[in-house]
Design a protein around this motif. Sequence first.
Motif, PDB file in Angstrom:
ATOM      1  N   MET A   1       5.791  10.350  15.859  1.00 60.11           N
ATOM      2  CA  MET A   1       6.506  10.268  14.397  1.00 60.11           C
ATOM      3  C   MET A   1       5.375   9.307  13.592  1.00 60.11           C
ATOM      4  O   MET A   1       5.163   8.198  14.191  1.00 60.11           O
ATOM      5  N   GLN A   2       5.369   9.471  12.309  1.00 61.82           N
ATOM      6  CA  GLN A   2       4.723   8.568  11.626  1.00 61.82           C
ATOM      7  C   GLN A   2       5.545   8.346  10.319  1.00 61.82           C
ATOM      8  O   GLN A   2       6.314   8.897   9.710  1.00 61.82           O
ATOM      9  N   VAL A   3       5.405   6.697  10.073  1.00 67.18           N
ATOM     10  CA  VAL A   3       6.342   6.313   8.969  1.00 67.18           C
ATOM     11  C   VAL A   3       5.204   5.704   8.046  1.00 67.18           C
ATOM     12  O   VAL A   3       4.356   4.647   8.306  1.00 67.18           O
ATOM     13  N   ARG A   4       4.896   6.057   6.827  1.00 67.44           N
ATOM     14  CA  ARG A   4       4.210   5.592   5.726  1.00 67.44           C
ATOM     15  C   ARG A   4       5.104   4.505   4.805  1.00 67.44           C
ATOM     16  O   ARG A   4       5.863   4.933   4.278  1.00 67.44           O
ATOM     17  N   VAL A   5       4.601   3.418   4.644  1.00 67.60           N
ATOM     18  CA  VAL A   5       5.095   2.368   4.149  1.00 67.60           C
ATOM     19  C   VAL A   5       4.665   2.624   2.727  1.00 67.60           C
ATOM     20  O   VAL A   5       3.514   2.029   2.145  1.00 67.60           O
ATOM     21  N   LEU A   6       5.395   3.066   1.848  1.00 66.36           N
ATOM     22  CA  LEU A   6       5.210   3.187   0.113  1.00 66.36           C
ATOM     23  C   LEU A   6       5.461   1.879  -0.395  1.00 66.36           C
ATOM     24  O   LEU A   6       4.847   1.407  -1.372  1.00 66.36           O
ATOM     25  N   GLY A   7       6.505   1.249  -0.199  1.00 68.02           N
ATOM     26  CA  GLY A   7       6.866  -0.074  -0.746  1.00 68.02           C
ATOM     27  C   GLY A   7       7.768  -0.871   0.175  1.00 68.02           C
ATOM     28  O   GLY A   7       8.502  -0.145   0.934  1.00 68.02           O
ATOM     29  N   CYS A   8       7.862  -2.069   0.078  1.00 67.80           N
ATOM     30  CA  CYS A   8       8.583  -2.882   0.948  1.00 67.80           C
ATOM     31  C   CYS A   8       8.754  -4.178   0.367  1.00 67.80           C
ATOM     32  O   CYS A   8       9.178  -5.022   0.855  1.00 67.80           O
ATOM     33  N   SER A   9       8.662  -4.514  -1.055  1.00 70.54           N
ATOM     34  CA  SER A   9       8.800  -5.586  -1.522  1.00 70.54           C
ATOM     35  C   SER A   9      10.208  -5.755  -2.367  1.00 70.54           C
ATOM     36  O   SER A   9      10.875  -4.657  -2.554  1.00 70.54           O
ATOM     37  N   GLY A  10      10.860  -7.055  -2.660  1.00 64.43           N
ATOM     38  CA  GLY A  10      12.127  -7.123  -3.116  1.00 64.43           C
ATOM     39  C   GLY A  10      11.906  -6.947  -4.648  1.00 64.43           C
ATOM     40  O   GLY A  10      13.232  -7.000  -5.144  1.00 64.43           O
ATOM     41  N   ALA A  11      10.979  -6.777  -5.124  1.00 60.26           N
ATOM     42  CA  ALA A  11      10.825  -6.665  -6.688  1.00 60.26           C
ATOM     43  C   ALA A  11       9.190  -6.321  -7.015  1.00 60.26           C
ATOM     44  O   ALA A  11       8.608  -6.043  -6.030  1.00 60.26           O
ATOM     45  N   ILE A  12       8.999  -6.336  -8.180  1.00 64.50           N
ATOM     46  CA  ILE A  12       7.622  -5.581  -8.446  1.00 64.50           C
ATOM     47  C   ILE A  12       6.694  -6.617  -8.958  1.00 64.50           C
ATOM     48  O   ILE A  12       7.215  -7.730  -9.492  1.00 64.50           O
ATOM     49  N   ALA A  13       5.476  -6.495  -8.721  1.00 61.68           N
ATOM     50  CA  ALA A  13       4.276  -7.120  -9.236  1.00 61.68           C
ATOM     51  C   ALA A  13       2.926  -6.463  -9.084  1.00 61.68           C
ATOM     52  O   ALA A  13       3.332  -5.297  -8.163  1.00 61.68           O
ATOM     53  N   LYS A  14       1.891  -7.027  -9.242  1.00 63.73           N
ATOM     54  CA  LYS A  14       0.821  -6.213  -8.886  1.00 63.73           C
ATOM     55  C   LYS A  14       0.620  -6.206  -7.317  1.00 63.73           C
ATOM     56  O   LYS A  14       0.805  -6.903  -6.519  1.00 63.73           O
ATOM     57  N   ASP A  15       0.553  -4.717  -6.686  1.00 64.82           N
ATOM     58  CA  ASP A  15       0.374  -4.384  -5.575  1.00 64.82           C
ATOM     59  C   ASP A  15       1.749  -4.778  -4.728  1.00 64.82           C
ATOM     60  O   ASP A  15       1.822  -4.590  -3.562  1.00 64.82           O
ATOM     61  N   CYS A  16       2.822  -4.785  -5.427  1.00 63.19           N
ATOM     62  CA  CYS A  16       4.172  -5.158  -4.966  1.00 63.19           C
ATOM     63  C   CYS A  16       5.038  -3.823  -5.292  1.00 63.19           C
ATOM     64  O   CYS A  16       5.085  -3.792  -6.625  1.00 63.19           O
ATOM     65  N   ARG A  17       5.510  -3.108  -4.159  1.00 65.49           N
ATOM     66  CA  ARG A  17       6.138  -1.671  -4.721  1.00 65.49           C
ATOM     67  C   ARG A  17       7.620  -2.059  -4.041  1.00 65.49           C
ATOM     68  O   ARG A  17       7.673  -2.172  -2.799  1.00 65.49           O
ATOM     69  N   THR A  18       8.746  -1.443  -4.616  1.00 68.53           N
ATOM     70  CA  THR A  18       9.910  -1.663  -3.953  1.00 68.53           C
ATOM     71  C   THR A  18      10.279  -0.516  -2.902  1.00 68.53           C
ATOM     72  O   THR A  18       9.391   0.522  -2.951  1.00 68.53           O
ATOM     73  N   THR A  19      11.268  -0.782  -2.232  1.00 64.93           N
ATOM     74  CA  THR A  19      11.509  -0.140  -0.683  1.00 64.93           C
ATOM     75  C   THR A  19      11.417   1.579  -0.744  1.00 64.93           C
ATOM     76  O   THR A  19      12.208   1.921  -1.587  1.00 64.93           O
ATOM     77  N   SER A  20      10.323   1.893  -0.176  1.00 61.56           N
ATOM     78  CA  SER A  20      10.662   3.417  -0.032  1.00 61.56           C
ATOM     79  C   SER A  20       9.563   3.703   1.429  1.00 61.56           C
ATOM     80  O   SER A  20       8.372   3.138   1.442  1.00 61.56           O
ATOM     81  N   PHE A  21      10.064   4.527   2.215  1.00 58.91           N
ATOM     82  CA  PHE A  21       9.244   4.881   3.434  1.00 58.91           C
ATOM     83  C   PHE A  21       9.130   6.304   3.565  1.00 58.91           C
ATOM     84  O   PHE A  21      10.329   7.012   3.191  1.00 58.91           O
ATOM     85  N   LEU A  22       8.098   6.863   3.954  1.00 59.33           N
ATOM     86  CA  LEU A  22       7.908   8.413   3.984  1.00 59.33           C
ATOM     87  C   LEU A  22       7.714   8.714   5.519  1.00 59.33           C
ATOM     88  O   LEU A  22       6.640   8.385   6.304  1.00 59.33           O
ATOM     89  N   VAL A  23       8.783   9.271   6.122  1.00 57.49           N
ATOM     90  CA  VAL A  23       8.723   9.707   7.462  1.00 57.49           C
ATOM     91  C   VAL A  23       8.090  11.121   7.576  1.00 57.49           C
ATOM     92  O   VAL A  23       8.579  12.071   7.018  1.00 57.49           O
ATOM     93  N   ASP A  24       7.153  10.971   8.394  1.00 61.08           N
ATOM     94  CA  ASP A  24       6.464  12.311   8.614  1.00 61.08           C
ATOM     95  C   ASP A  24       6.011  12.772   7.174  1.00 61.08           C
ATOM     96  O   ASP A  24       5.495  11.921   6.162  1.00 61.08           O
ATOM     97  N   THR A  25       6.385  14.025   6.644  1.00 59.16           N
ATOM     98  CA  THR A  25       5.911  14.290   5.330  1.00 59.16           C
ATOM     99  C   THR A  25       6.929  14.817   4.562  1.00 59.16           C
ATOM    100  O   THR A  25       6.873  14.924   3.390  1.00 59.16           O
ATOM    101  N   ASP A  26       8.216  14.976   5.141  1.00 59.51           N
ATOM    102  CA  ASP A  26       9.290  15.628   4.552  1.00 59.51           C
ATOM    103  C   ASP A  26      10.686  14.710   4.308  1.00 59.51           C
ATOM    104  O   ASP A  26      11.658  15.344   3.828  1.00 59.51           O
TER     105      ASP A  26
END
Length: 267
Positions: A1-26
Amino acid sequence: MQVRVLGCSGAIAKDCRTTSFLVDTDLLVDAGTGVGDLTLDEMARIDDVVLTHSHLDHIAALPLMLDAIGSRRTQPLRVHALHATIEALRAHVFNNVIWPDFESIPSPEAPFVSFHEISVGQTLQLGTSAPKLIEVLPAVHTVPACGFAVRRATGGAHWVFSGDTERNAPFWDRVNALDVAMLIIETAFSSRERALAERSLHLSPAVLADELAHIDPGKHYPIYITHTKPAETEEIMSQIETLAGRQVAGLAQRDIRWLKADGILTF
Protein backbone atom coordinates in the motif's frame (compact mmCIF):
# COMPACT_ATOMS: atom_id res chain seq x y z
CA MET A 1 0.00 0.00 0.00
CA GLN A 2 1.19 3.50 -0.76
CA VAL A 3 0.28 6.76 0.95
CA ARG A 4 1.17 9.98 -0.84
CA VAL A 5 1.42 12.97 1.50
CA LEU A 6 -0.29 15.79 -0.38
CA GLY A 7 -0.51 18.14 2.58
CA CYS A 8 0.36 17.93 6.28
CA SER A 9 0.59 21.51 7.59
CA GLY A 10 -1.72 23.21 10.04
CA ALA A 11 -2.02 26.29 7.81
CA ILE A 12 -0.84 27.57 4.43
CA ALA A 13 2.40 29.26 3.38
CA LYS A 14 4.88 28.67 0.57
CA ASP A 15 5.38 24.89 0.29
CA CYS A 16 2.90 24.33 3.12
CA ARG A 17 -0.36 22.59 2.25
CA THR A 18 -3.09 21.49 4.60
CA THR A 19 -4.03 17.93 5.43
CA SER A 20 -4.66 15.45 2.63
CA PHE A 21 -3.36 11.96 1.91
CA LEU A 22 -3.82 9.89 -1.24
CA VAL A 23 -3.93 6.16 -0.47
CA ASP A 24 -2.98 4.15 -3.56
CA THR A 25 -4.77 6.05 -6.35
CA ASP A 26 -8.43 5.87 -5.38
CA LEU A 27 -8.83 6.88 -1.71
CA LEU A 28 -8.40 10.40 -0.34
CA VAL A 29 -8.04 10.87 3.41
CA ASP A 30 -9.09 14.46 4.15
CA ALA A 31 -9.25 17.08 1.43
CA GLY A 32 -7.06 19.99 2.44
CA THR A 33 -5.23 22.30 0.07
CA GLY A 34 -2.68 19.62 -0.84
CA VAL A 35 -5.26 18.13 -3.21
CA GLY A 36 -4.46 21.00 -5.55
CA ASP A 37 -1.14 19.35 -6.44
CA LEU A 38 -2.95 16.48 -8.16
CA THR A 39 -3.50 16.47 -11.90
CA LEU A 40 -7.03 16.31 -13.28
CA ASP A 41 -6.47 12.66 -14.18
CA GLU A 42 -5.27 11.86 -10.66
CA MET A 43 -8.27 13.59 -9.10
CA ALA A 44 -10.63 11.78 -11.45
CA ARG A 45 -9.29 8.40 -10.29
CA ILE A 46 -10.38 9.07 -6.70
CA ASP A 47 -13.63 7.25 -5.94
CA ASP A 48 -13.83 7.70 -2.16
CA VAL A 49 -12.98 10.45 0.30
CA VAL A 50 -12.95 9.90 4.07
CA LEU A 51 -13.01 13.01 6.23
CA THR A 52 -11.87 13.33 9.83
CA HIS A 53 -13.93 16.44 10.57
CA SER A 54 -15.40 19.63 9.14
CA HIS A 55 -12.68 22.22 9.74
CA LEU A 56 -11.64 24.18 6.68
CA ASP A 57 -8.04 22.97 6.54
CA HIS A 58 -9.34 19.41 6.10
CA ILE A 59 -12.12 20.07 3.55
CA ALA A 60 -11.03 23.20 1.64
CA ALA A 61 -10.24 21.45 -1.65
CA LEU A 62 -13.29 19.19 -1.73
CA PRO A 63 -15.69 21.69 -3.37
CA LEU A 64 -13.01 22.84 -5.81
CA MET A 65 -12.06 19.27 -6.75
CA LEU A 66 -15.70 18.44 -7.45
CA ASP A 67 -15.96 21.46 -9.71
CA ALA A 68 -12.81 20.37 -11.54
CA ILE A 69 -13.62 16.72 -12.20
CA GLY A 70 -17.34 16.20 -11.54
CA SER A 71 -18.27 16.21 -15.23
CA ARG A 72 -15.51 13.66 -16.01
CA ARG A 73 -16.95 11.05 -13.66
CA THR A 74 -19.60 8.46 -14.45
CA GLN A 75 -20.46 7.95 -10.77
CA PRO A 76 -20.71 10.39 -7.86
CA LEU A 77 -17.63 10.93 -5.73
CA ARG A 78 -18.40 9.13 -2.46
CA VAL A 79 -17.64 11.17 0.67
CA HIS A 80 -17.65 9.27 3.97
CA ALA A 81 -17.83 11.30 7.18
CA LEU A 82 -19.43 11.59 10.59
CA HIS A 83 -23.05 12.77 10.64
CA ALA A 84 -22.05 16.19 12.03
CA THR A 85 -19.42 16.66 9.33
CA ILE A 86 -21.88 15.90 6.55
CA GLU A 87 -24.43 18.27 8.01
CA ALA A 88 -21.80 21.01 8.25
CA LEU A 89 -20.84 20.51 4.60
CA ARG A 90 -24.46 20.70 3.51
CA ALA A 91 -25.27 23.75 5.63
CA HIS A 92 -22.11 25.80 5.18
CA VAL A 93 -20.40 24.74 1.94
CA PHE A 94 -22.70 23.02 -0.55
CA ASN A 95 -25.56 25.42 0.16
CA ASN A 96 -25.82 27.32 -3.15
CA VAL A 97 -24.35 30.37 -1.40
CA ILE A 98 -20.73 29.45 -0.65
CA TRP A 99 -20.70 26.74 -3.35
CA PRO A 100 -23.22 24.90 -5.54
CA ASP A 101 -25.14 21.98 -4.06
CA PHE A 102 -23.35 19.20 -5.91
CA GLU A 103 -25.66 16.63 -4.31
CA SER A 104 -28.24 17.78 -6.84
CA ILE A 105 -26.04 18.88 -9.76
CA PRO A 106 -26.29 18.06 -12.60
CA SER A 107 -29.40 16.26 -11.27
CA PRO A 108 -30.54 14.67 -7.99
CA GLU A 109 -30.54 11.32 -9.78
CA ALA A 110 -26.94 11.68 -11.03
CA PRO A 111 -25.11 14.10 -8.72
CA PHE A 112 -21.41 14.90 -8.63
CA VAL A 113 -21.15 13.84 -4.95
CA SER A 114 -22.88 11.51 -2.52
CA PHE A 115 -22.47 11.61 1.27
CA HIS A 116 -22.22 8.46 3.38
CA GLU A 117 -22.43 8.58 7.17
CA ILE A 118 -19.84 6.75 9.26
CA SER A 119 -19.43 6.26 13.02
CA VAL A 120 -16.55 5.58 15.40
CA GLY A 121 -15.83 1.85 15.62
CA GLN A 122 -17.13 1.15 12.13
CA THR A 123 -14.95 -0.54 9.49
CA LEU A 124 -15.47 0.30 5.81
CA GLN A 125 -14.24 -1.61 2.79
CA LEU A 126 -13.45 0.76 -0.06
CA GLY A 127 -11.74 0.35 -3.40
CA THR A 128 -12.23 -2.15 -6.18
CA SER A 129 -8.85 -2.82 -7.82
CA ALA A 130 -7.03 -2.68 -4.45
CA PRO A 131 -9.65 -3.05 -1.67
CA LYS A 132 -8.84 -1.41 1.63
CA LEU A 133 -10.33 -1.66 5.13
CA ILE A 134 -10.74 1.67 6.93
CA GLU A 135 -11.52 1.58 10.64
CA VAL A 136 -12.96 4.76 12.15
CA LEU A 137 -11.05 5.69 15.33
CA PRO A 138 -12.07 8.11 18.11
CA ALA A 139 -10.72 11.67 18.29
CA VAL A 140 -11.22 14.53 20.76
CA HIS A 141 -11.60 17.90 19.07
CA THR A 142 -13.70 21.09 19.12
CA VAL A 143 -16.13 19.57 16.59
CA PRO A 144 -17.09 15.92 16.17
CA ALA A 145 -14.00 14.24 14.73
CA CYS A 146 -12.34 10.90 14.12
CA GLY A 147 -9.13 9.28 12.98
CA PHE A 148 -8.56 6.30 10.71
CA ALA A 149 -6.65 3.02 10.54
CA VAL A 150 -6.17 1.77 6.97
CA ARG A 151 -4.88 -1.58 5.71
CA ARG A 152 -5.24 -3.87 2.73
CA ALA A 153 -8.42 -5.93 2.77
CA THR A 154 -6.26 -9.02 2.30
CA GLY A 155 -4.39 -8.34 5.55
CA GLY A 156 -1.24 -6.63 6.76
CA ALA A 157 -0.32 -3.79 9.04
CA HIS A 158 -2.21 -0.50 9.46
CA TRP A 159 -1.45 3.07 8.50
CA VAL A 160 -2.88 4.97 11.48
CA PHE A 161 -3.86 8.65 11.40
CA SER A 162 -4.95 10.41 14.60
CA GLY A 163 -6.78 13.27 12.89
CA ASP A 164 -7.01 16.44 14.95
CA THR A 165 -7.17 15.47 18.60
CA GLU A 166 -6.14 16.24 22.15
CA ARG A 167 -5.77 13.66 24.96
CA ASN A 168 -7.56 10.53 23.81
CA ALA A 169 -7.23 7.33 25.88
CA PRO A 170 -9.79 5.34 23.83
CA PHE A 171 -7.68 5.95 20.70
CA TRP A 172 -4.69 4.25 22.31
CA ASP A 173 -6.79 1.37 23.61
CA ARG A 174 -7.71 0.56 20.03
CA VAL A 175 -4.32 1.34 18.45
CA ASN A 176 -2.57 -1.00 20.88
CA ALA A 177 -4.79 -3.80 19.63
CA LEU A 178 -3.75 -3.22 16.00
CA ASP A 179 -0.74 -4.25 13.97
CA VAL A 180 0.62 -0.77 13.22
CA ALA A 181 3.02 -0.05 10.36
CA MET A 182 3.26 3.66 11.12
CA LEU A 183 1.44 6.37 13.07
CA ILE A 184 0.65 9.87 11.82
CA ILE A 185 -0.16 12.08 14.81
CA GLU A 186 -0.77 15.78 15.07
CA THR A 187 1.21 18.29 17.15
CA ALA A 188 -0.17 21.63 16.06
CA PHE A 189 1.42 23.98 18.58
CA SER A 190 4.73 24.49 20.39
CA SER A 191 5.05 24.37 24.17
CA ARG A 192 4.96 28.17 24.16
CA GLU A 193 1.39 27.90 22.84
CA ARG A 194 0.35 25.03 25.11
CA ALA A 195 -2.63 26.95 26.54
CA LEU A 196 -3.91 27.67 23.03
CA ALA A 197 -3.38 24.03 22.09
CA GLU A 198 -5.47 22.90 25.05
CA ARG A 199 -8.19 25.43 24.28
CA SER A 200 -8.38 24.36 20.64
CA LEU A 201 -8.00 20.65 21.49
CA HIS A 202 -4.70 20.10 19.75
CA LEU A 203 -1.46 18.56 20.99
CA SER A 204 1.75 20.31 22.02
CA PRO A 205 5.09 18.51 22.56
CA ALA A 206 4.74 17.70 26.28
CA VAL A 207 1.17 16.49 25.83
CA LEU A 208 2.28 14.48 22.79
CA ALA A 209 4.80 12.75 25.07
CA ASP A 210 2.03 11.95 27.55
CA GLU A 211 -0.07 10.49 24.74
CA LEU A 212 2.72 8.39 23.22
CA ALA A 213 3.39 6.93 26.66
CA HIS A 214 0.14 4.98 26.14
CA ILE A 215 1.80 2.86 23.43
CA ASP A 216 2.46 -0.66 24.68
CA PRO A 217 6.19 -0.97 25.54
CA GLY A 218 6.73 -3.85 23.15
CA LYS A 219 5.38 -2.00 20.11
CA HIS A 220 7.74 -0.03 17.90
CA TYR A 221 6.94 1.75 14.63
CA PRO A 222 7.73 5.10 12.98
CA ILE A 223 5.78 8.04 14.38
CA TYR A 224 5.29 10.99 12.01
CA ILE A 225 4.42 14.44 13.36
CA THR A 226 1.82 16.26 11.29
CA HIS A 227 -0.32 19.42 11.38
CA THR A 228 2.45 21.69 12.66
CA LYS A 229 1.79 25.39 12.20
CA PRO A 230 4.26 26.69 9.58
CA ALA A 231 5.55 29.46 11.84
CA GLU A 232 6.25 26.95 14.63
CA THR A 233 7.39 23.79 12.87
CA GLU A 234 11.08 24.12 13.70
CA GLU A 235 10.28 25.04 17.31
CA ILE A 236 7.87 22.12 17.72
CA MET A 237 10.31 19.56 16.33
CA SER A 238 13.19 21.00 18.38
CA GLN A 239 11.10 20.71 21.55
CA ILE A 240 10.16 17.12 20.74
CA GLU A 241 13.84 16.30 20.14
CA THR A 242 14.82 17.94 23.43
CA LEU A 243 12.21 16.01 25.39
CA ALA A 244 13.30 12.77 23.74
CA GLY A 245 16.92 13.55 24.65
CA ARG A 246 15.87 13.97 28.26
CA GLN A 247 14.39 10.47 28.12
CA VAL A 248 10.87 11.78 28.72
CA ALA A 249 8.44 8.88 28.80
CA GLY A 250 6.58 8.52 25.52
CA LEU A 251 9.34 10.04 23.41
CA ALA A 252 12.44 8.25 24.65
CA GLN A 253 13.64 5.57 22.23
CA ARG A 254 10.79 6.25 19.83
CA ASP A 255 11.33 6.73 16.09
CA ILE A 256 9.94 10.28 15.77
CA ARG A 257 9.96 11.96 12.36
CA TRP A 258 8.56 15.16 10.88
CA LEU A 259 6.06 14.45 8.13
CA LYS A 260 6.78 16.32 4.91
CA ALA A 261 4.51 17.07 1.96
CA ASP A 262 5.32 15.31 -1.32
CA GLY A 263 6.56 12.27 0.60
CA ILE A 264 5.55 8.70 -0.24
CA LEU A 265 4.94 6.25 2.59
CA THR A 266 4.89 2.56 1.66
CA PHE A 267 4.19 -0.52 3.76
